[in-house]
Design a protein around this motif. Sequence first.
Motif, PDB file in Angstrom:
ATOM      1  N   PRO A 289      -2.050  -2.320  -0.432  1.00 53.31           N
ATOM      2  CA  PRO A 289      -0.834  -1.885  -1.136  1.00 53.31           C
ATOM      3  C   PRO A 289      -1.004  -1.792  -2.653  1.00 53.31           C
ATOM      4  O   PRO A 289      -0.434  -0.894  -3.284  1.00 53.31           O
ATOM      5  CB  PRO A 289       0.186  -2.961  -0.763  1.00 53.31           C
ATOM      6  N   GLU A 290      -1.783  -2.687  -3.247  1.00 53.82           N
ATOM      7  CA  GLU A 290      -1.943  -2.677  -4.705  1.00 53.82           C
ATOM      8  C   GLU A 290      -2.672  -1.409  -5.168  1.00 53.82           C
ATOM      9  O   GLU A 290      -2.261  -0.761  -6.140  1.00 53.82           O
ATOM     10  CB  GLU A 290      -2.703  -3.928  -5.161  1.00 53.82           C
ATOM     11  N   ILE A 291      -3.766  -1.079  -4.482  1.00 48.43           N
ATOM     12  CA  ILE A 291      -4.501   0.142  -4.840  1.00 48.43           C
ATOM     13  C   ILE A 291      -3.623   1.367  -4.589  1.00 48.43           C
ATOM     14  O   ILE A 291      -3.584   2.300  -5.402  1.00 48.43           O
ATOM     15  CB  ILE A 291      -5.805   0.228  -4.032  1.00 48.43           C
ATOM     16  N   LEU A 311      10.463   6.836   5.683  1.00 50.95           N
ATOM     17  CA  LEU A 311      10.060   5.530   6.224  1.00 50.95           C
ATOM     18  C   LEU A 311      11.238   4.820   6.875  1.00 50.95           C
ATOM     19  O   LEU A 311      11.072   4.148   7.907  1.00 50.95           O
ATOM     20  CB  LEU A 311       9.445   4.674   5.121  1.00 50.95           C
ATOM     21  N   ARG A 312      12.415   4.962   6.303  1.00 53.11           N
ATOM     22  CA  ARG A 312      13.599   4.369   6.940  1.00 53.11           C
ATOM     23  C   ARG A 312      13.830   5.010   8.307  1.00 53.11           C
ATOM     24  O   ARG A 312      14.164   4.317   9.288  1.00 53.11           O
ATOM     25  CB  ARG A 312      14.826   4.549   6.045  1.00 53.11           C
ATOM     26  N   ASP A 313      13.639   6.330   8.378  1.00 48.48           N
ATOM     27  CA  ASP A 313      13.791   7.018   9.661  1.00 48.48           C
ATOM     28  C   ASP A 313      12.772   6.530  10.678  1.00 48.48           C
ATOM     29  O   ASP A 313      13.109   6.274  11.843  1.00 48.48           O
ATOM     30  CB  ASP A 313      13.602   8.532   9.470  1.00 48.48           C
ATOM     31  N   PHE A 314      11.525   6.417  10.248  1.00 50.80           N
ATOM     32  CA  PHE A 314      10.467   5.996  11.161  1.00 50.80           C
ATOM     33  C   PHE A 314      10.738   4.604  11.712  1.00 50.80           C
ATOM     34  O   PHE A 314      10.557   4.340  12.898  1.00 50.80           O
ATOM     35  CB  PHE A 314       9.112   6.034  10.454  1.00 50.80           C
ATOM     36  N   THR A 325      -0.051   3.827   6.614  1.00 47.80           N
ATOM     37  CA  THR A 325       1.386   4.006   6.404  1.00 47.80           C
ATOM     38  C   THR A 325       2.019   2.705   5.926  1.00 47.80           C
ATOM     39  O   THR A 325       2.882   2.712   5.032  1.00 47.80           O
ATOM     40  CB  THR A 325       2.067   4.469   7.701  1.00 47.80           C
ATOM     41  N   ARG A 326       1.577   1.585   6.476  1.00 46.65           N
ATOM     42  CA  ARG A 326       2.115   0.283   6.020  1.00 46.65           C
ATOM     43  C   ARG A 326       1.712   0.018   4.570  1.00 46.65           C
ATOM     44  O   ARG A 326       2.501  -0.540   3.790  1.00 46.65           O
ATOM     45  CB  ARG A 326       1.623  -0.845   6.937  1.00 46.65           C
ATOM     46  N   HIS A 327       0.492   0.415   4.191  1.00 43.97           N
ATOM     47  CA  HIS A 327       0.079   0.265   2.789  1.00 43.97           C
ATOM     48  C   HIS A 327       1.001   1.055   1.867  1.00 43.97           C
ATOM     49  O   HIS A 327       1.407   0.576   0.797  1.00 43.97           O
ATOM     50  CB  HIS A 327      -1.366   0.749   2.606  1.00 43.97           C
ATOM     51  N   ILE A 328       1.325   2.266   2.275  1.00 42.49           N
ATOM     52  CA  ILE A 328       2.211   3.106   1.458  1.00 42.49           C
ATOM     53  C   ILE A 328       3.603   2.491   1.388  1.00 42.49           C
ATOM     54  O   ILE A 328       4.229   2.449   0.316  1.00 42.49           O
ATOM     55  CB  ILE A 328       2.264   4.535   2.030  1.00 42.49           C
ATOM     56  N   ASP A 329       4.088   2.002   2.512  1.00 44.49           N
ATOM     57  CA  ASP A 329       5.400   1.355   2.545  1.00 44.49           C
ATOM     58  C   ASP A 329       5.437   0.153   1.607  1.00 44.49           C
ATOM     59  O   ASP A 329       6.369  -0.004   0.789  1.00 44.49           O
ATOM     60  CB  ASP A 329       5.705   0.923   3.982  1.00 44.49           C
TER      61      ASP A 329
END
Length: 340
Positions: A289-291, A311-314, A325-329
């Motif tokens: 997540p930091e990178i 992301l809220r929809d997903f 995707t979790r990293h982006i979230d």
Amino acid sequence: MSYTSCVRLTAAVLVFLNLHSLLGGPCFGVVGQKRLRKLQEQAGLVVHSPAAVRRQVPLSSSGKALLRRITAAQTWEVVEQLVQKYTGNEIQIFNAAMQKALSLGRYRQGATIYNRLCNSNVTKHPATYTAAITLHSRLGYAEAVQDIWKEGLRTHGMDTVLASARIRAAAREGDIETAVRILDEMNETGIEINVVHVSSALRACWTAEGPRHNAAKYLFYTVLPRLCLQPNRITFNNLLGALDTGPLSDIVSAYSDMKALNVTPDAVTAETFLLALFRKPKQQRWTNPEITARHLRNEDGARLSAARSALRDFKASHVELSELTRHIDDALKLLAAERV
């Protein structure tokens, strides 16, 4: 169904390609193709067209027994031993061995089997060419794919399954022109075009180099409706992936269309949408997540808002998010905390 009133696809898409060559600009690729394909396979969304049904010489009793053993084999070593001992010329045996090579990921060995039957007195079947095209495509042998395709056309002509295999091969090469030309040829010869064919052509747009969003939009918003075809999840995933070189509005609109048609997203959808949204360069590695937050820090606010909304929809749809995707979230949460 055929679309006799449709303008020629090749000419229209090549116009877009010519425009793209003039526009230039950086090439942003979608990373993790193998990982995305694995997610699709786990979700049961990779389409494997069945072998074309054509009249052929019935199998002998010994051939039927061998075919059952090849089909039931769990490892390639078993298949290889069975095929090495086989001295007959029944094409069903070779077809089954090549299909098993595909399912077990033994592409080079499957191509070797094809070469063996080419050097033997074996009459090939349309399913032979379909398997051989796929095997050589997976190996990246574009010239061999083209040769096999031409031989298949000369000896048996085009059918929907053989065309599907060739378009999938073009998709792996990012060869939009070939994918669309085959759609044209199918139309001209009255061969049914289904959503799998157009979805694969969209995949060619996704994997192609350079800007290609207009070609993808044409296939999706012009060709699909004219064929009266309903896009599925794979269609939308491929469209979203191909829109990463286009404006934000195109990506958001495509996702809105997906929701309007009640097409359920999956892990591939979520990751593909976010990668297209942020135009992630192929060489970048968002490993935590930091990178990831560092790469997203200077993104336009509209793109960040679109990502958070999706992301809220997903999550509401209980989509199992991929690691990226979790990293982006998590990165978006870090960015939000910085602004508090």
